[in-house]
Design a protein around this motif. Sequence first.
Motif, PDB file in Angstrom:
ATOM      1  N   PRO A  65      10.753  67.269  70.498  1.00  0.00           N
ATOM      2  CA  PRO A  65       9.469  66.641  70.149  1.00  0.00           C
ATOM      3  C   PRO A  65       8.594  66.366  71.368  1.00  0.00           C
ATOM      4  O   PRO A  65       7.371  66.487  71.296  1.00  0.00           O
ATOM      5  CB  PRO A  65       9.876  65.327  69.466  1.00  0.00           C
ATOM      6  N   ALA A  66       9.230  66.006  72.497  1.00  0.00           N
ATOM      7  CA  ALA A  66       8.448  65.692  73.694  1.00  0.00           C
ATOM      8  C   ALA A  66       7.720  66.922  74.215  1.00  0.00           C
ATOM      9  O   ALA A  66       6.524  66.872  74.515  1.00  0.00           O
ATOM     10  CB  ALA A  66       9.360  65.114  74.777  1.00  0.00           C
ATOM     11  N   LEU A  67       8.427  68.057  74.337  1.00  0.00           N
ATOM     12  CA  LEU A  67       7.798  69.276  74.848  1.00  0.00           C
ATOM     13  C   LEU A  67       6.825  69.879  73.858  1.00  0.00           C
ATOM     14  O   LEU A  67       5.747  70.342  74.229  1.00  0.00           O
ATOM     15  CB  LEU A  67       8.872  70.316  75.201  1.00  0.00           C
ATOM     16  N   LEU A  68       7.203  69.884  72.572  1.00  0.00           N
ATOM     17  CA  LEU A  68       6.281  70.421  71.563  1.00  0.00           C
ATOM     18  C   LEU A  68       5.033  69.551  71.475  1.00  0.00           C
ATOM     19  O   LEU A  68       3.919  70.055  71.335  1.00  0.00           O
ATOM     20  CB  LEU A  68       6.974  70.518  70.203  1.00  0.00           C
ATOM     21  N   GLY A  69       5.233  68.245  71.573  1.00  0.00           N
ATOM     22  CA  GLY A  69       4.078  67.351  71.574  1.00  0.00           C
ATOM     23  C   GLY A  69       3.217  67.550  72.809  1.00  0.00           C
ATOM     24  O   GLY A  69       1.988  67.549  72.727  1.00  0.00           O
ATOM     25  N   LEU A  70       3.858  67.740  73.967  1.00  0.00           N
ATOM     26  CA  LEU A  70       3.125  67.979  75.212  1.00  0.00           C
ATOM     27  C   LEU A  70       2.268  69.232  75.102  1.00  0.00           C
ATOM     28  O   LEU A  70       1.080  69.222  75.420  1.00  0.00           O
ATOM     29  CB  LEU A  70       4.104  68.134  76.378  1.00  0.00           C
ATOM     30  N   LYS A  71       2.866  70.347  74.665  1.00  0.00           N
ATOM     31  CA  LYS A  71       2.117  71.593  74.573  1.00  0.00           C
ATOM     32  C   LYS A  71       0.996  71.472  73.548  1.00  0.00           C
ATOM     33  O   LYS A  71      -0.114  71.952  73.770  1.00  0.00           O
ATOM     34  CB  LYS A  71       3.040  72.753  74.197  1.00  0.00           C
ATOM     35  N   SER A 129       9.018  61.067  72.816  1.00  0.00           N
ATOM     36  CA  SER A 129      10.443  60.961  73.162  1.00  0.00           C
ATOM     37  C   SER A 129      11.147  59.957  72.259  1.00  0.00           C
ATOM     38  O   SER A 129      12.319  60.135  71.903  1.00  0.00           O
ATOM     39  CB  SER A 129      10.605  60.559  74.630  1.00  0.00           C
ATOM     40  N   ILE A 130      10.427  58.900  71.881  1.00  0.00           N
ATOM     41  CA  ILE A 130      10.997  57.947  70.917  1.00  0.00           C
ATOM     42  C   ILE A 130      11.239  58.657  69.589  1.00  0.00           C
ATOM     43  O   ILE A 130      12.271  58.472  68.935  1.00  0.00           O
ATOM     44  CB  ILE A 130      10.062  56.733  70.732  1.00  0.00           C
ATOM     45  N   GLY A 131      10.268  59.506  69.195  1.00  0.00           N
ATOM     46  CA  GLY A 131      10.471  60.332  68.004  1.00  0.00           C
ATOM     47  C   GLY A 131      11.668  61.249  68.159  1.00  0.00           C
ATOM     48  O   GLY A 131      12.386  61.522  67.195  1.00  0.00           O
ATOM     49  N   THR A 181      -1.683  62.782  68.268  1.00  0.00           N
ATOM     50  CA  THR A 181      -0.628  63.716  67.876  1.00  0.00           C
ATOM     51  C   THR A 181       0.759  63.134  68.152  1.00  0.00           C
ATOM     52  O   THR A 181       1.708  63.398  67.404  1.00  0.00           O
ATOM     53  CB  THR A 181      -0.781  65.063  68.611  1.00  0.00           C
ATOM     54  N   ALA A 182       0.880  62.353  69.215  1.00  0.00           N
ATOM     55  CA  ALA A 182       2.165  61.699  69.487  1.00  0.00           C
ATOM     56  C   ALA A 182       2.491  60.685  68.395  1.00  0.00           C
ATOM     57  O   ALA A 182       3.636  60.593  67.932  1.00  0.00           O
ATOM     58  CB  ALA A 182       2.133  61.014  70.851  1.00  0.00           C
ATOM     59  N   LEU A 183       1.476  59.930  67.974  1.00  0.00           N
ATOM     60  CA  LEU A 183       1.678  59.005  66.856  1.00  0.00           C
ATOM     61  C   LEU A 183       2.030  59.779  65.586  1.00  0.00           C
ATOM     62  O   LEU A 183       2.837  59.321  64.766  1.00  0.00           O
ATOM     63  CB  LEU A 183       0.415  58.170  66.629  1.00  0.00           C
ATOM     64  N   GLY A 184       1.425  60.969  65.430  1.00  0.00           N
ATOM     65  CA  GLY A 184       1.752  61.818  64.286  1.00  0.00           C
ATOM     66  C   GLY A 184       3.208  62.236  64.304  1.00  0.00           C
ATOM     67  O   GLY A 184       3.893  62.221  63.273  1.00  0.00           O
ATOM     68  N   ASP A 185       3.714  62.607  65.502  1.00  0.00           N
ATOM     69  CA  ASP A 185       5.130  62.967  65.636  1.00  0.00           C
ATOM     70  C   ASP A 185       6.032  61.781  65.299  1.00  0.00           C
ATOM     71  O   ASP A 185       7.023  61.921  64.577  1.00  0.00           O
ATOM     72  CB  ASP A 185       5.431  63.427  67.065  1.00  0.00           C
ATOM     73  N   LEU A 186       5.681  60.624  65.842  1.00  0.00           N
ATOM     74  CA  LEU A 186       6.511  59.436  65.624  1.00  0.00           C
ATOM     75  C   LEU A 186       6.503  59.029  64.153  1.00  0.00           C
ATOM     76  O   LEU A 186       7.558  58.788  63.550  1.00  0.00           O
ATOM     77  CB  LEU A 186       6.006  58.289  66.502  1.00  0.00           C
ATOM     78  N   LEU A 187       5.307  58.953  63.577  1.00  0.00           N
ATOM     79  CA  LEU A 187       5.201  58.578  62.160  1.00  0.00           C
ATOM     80  C   LEU A 187       5.880  59.600  61.258  1.00  0.00           C
ATOM     81  O   LEU A 187       6.600  59.239  60.320  1.00  0.00           O
ATOM     82  CB  LEU A 187       3.722  58.440  61.760  1.00  0.00           C
ATOM     83  N   GLY A 188       5.637  60.886  61.547  1.00  0.00           N
ATOM     84  CA  GLY A 188       6.211  61.936  60.712  1.00  0.00           C
ATOM     85  C   GLY A 188       7.730  61.920  60.743  1.00  0.00           C
ATOM     86  O   GLY A 188       8.384  61.986  59.698  1.00  0.00           O
ATOM     87  N   THR A 189       8.313  61.824  61.947  1.00  0.00           N
ATOM     88  CA  THR A 189       9.772  61.817  62.079  1.00  0.00           C
ATOM     89  C   THR A 189      10.368  60.575  61.417  1.00  0.00           C
ATOM     90  O   THR A 189      11.379  60.661  60.704  1.00  0.00           O
ATOM     91  CB  THR A 189      10.179  61.860  63.561  1.00  0.00           C
TER      92      THR A 189
END
Length: 435
Positions: free
Chosen positions: A86-92, A275-277, A405-413
Motif C-alpha cells: 500500500p505504501a509504494l502503490l500509494g506513493l506512485k 503504511s498504517i493501511g 488518496t492515502a486516506l482512501g487507502d486507509l479507509l478502503g482497507t
Amino acid sequence: MNRNKNSAKMSGRADEMELTTYSRMNGDKPPDIKENVKENSWVAGVQMFVSFLLAGFGMVAASLLLDVVQHWDVFSKVSEVYILVPALLGLKGNLEMTLASRLSTHAHLGHLETSLGSLVVGNLCLIQCQAVLVGFLAAMAAVAMGWIPEGEFDIHHALLLCASSVLTASSASLVLGLIMIGVIVISKRININPDNIATPIAASLGDLTTLALLSFVASLLYKSIGTSVVLPSIIIIMGASIVPVCGYVAWKNKFTQQALDEGWVPVVSAMVISSIGGLILDHTVSVYKGIAVYQLVINGIGGNMVAVHASRLSTTLHTGQKEDSVISSTTKLLLLMVVPGQLIFIYTIEYLRAGHTSTTLIFIFIYMSAALLQVFLLLAISHYMVVWMWKLGMDPDNSAIPYLTALGDLLGTALLGIAFSILYAIGDKDSDLGD
C-alpha cells in the motif's frame, strides 16, 4: 479583495502570473477556461466513467496479480513486503496523480503549447527525486514495523526491502511519468478535459506497474539473501546519487520549484498513512485470504474518484471560476458511478474465478455499503481540504491529492476488513471466505 490576497500569496506561481497577464490584456479569461465553464455534465460524466472503467480494469489486473504473488516465497518469508504494497502503490499513485493534476492545470492555461519541454524535464526530475527518497523512507517504515513486533532485525531482509523499494519507485516514476505526459497532451489536442481522465489512468497504471515491478525485483533479490549484500547495496547507492541531481534540476525549473518546496510533507505524510493501511492489510490477509483481490479495487476506485474531484476543484480555483456549481455536479456524478462501477469489477473478478470469496447477495450489499461510505467520506473531506489549502496560499495540485488518496487507502482497507469481519460474523462463511 480575498481573491487578490490569495493571488498575492501565490504570486510565485507561473501559471497565475500568466493568467493575470492574459486577463489584463484581453479583459477576459483564456478560451480554454471558457470551455470548462460550459462543459456539459453528461459529457463530463461519460469521460469520467469511461476513464474509470479503463482504470478499474487496470486495478482489477493489479488485484489479480496481488492474489497470485501473495503466494510467492518472498511474500510468505518476508511478510514486511505486504507493508510496502500500500505504501509504494500509494506513493506512485500520489506522484503520478499530482503530476496529472499539475499538468491538467497547465493545459487549461495554455502552457503545454508554449513551454512543453521545460514542463516535461522539470516534472520528470521532480517525481524521480520524490520517488527515490520517499521509496527509501517507505522501506525503512516497513523494516521498523516488521522489526518492532518481532523484536528481531534481519539485515538481509532490510536490504531487500530498501533495494526493492528504491528500484521499483525509480523505474516506475520514469515510465509512468512519460505515459502521463503523453495522455494529457493527447487528450488536450482531441478536446477531452484532462481533469476528467488523467488522474484515474495515472492511478491504475501506477498500481499495476508498481506491483509488478515490486514483485519481480523483490523475488529476484530474495534469491540472493544470505549469499550477497553487494547487489542491493549498489541499488541503494545509485538511488541516493540520483536524488540531489534531480532535485537541483527541479529546483531550477520555474514550473516545479514550488512543487518541490510544498510537495514533501504531503507525500511523506501520505506514505505514513498508507503504511498504517499496510499493517491492516498484513493482518486481514492472514485472516481472510479473499480480501486481497478486492483491496486494490476498493482503494483504487476511491482514490481515483477523490483525485478527479480534487483536480477539477483545483483547476476551478486556479482559473477563477465559481466552484459551488461545478463541484456539486461533479460530486453527484462521482457518487452515481460507485455502484455500477463496483458491480462491473466485482463480476469481472467473479467471471475470472479470482480470489477466494463467492459473490453472494449479502457480500455485494456489505461490500457496496463499504465502498459508498468510503467515497462519500473522501469527497466531503476533499472539498474542505482543497478550499482550505487554497485559502492558506498552498497549491492544491501539489498538496491535496497525496493526503486524499492515502486516506482512501486507509479507509478502503479498514472498511473492507470490517466488511469481511461482518460477513464472517453473520454466518456468510462460504468455504472460501477465510481460505
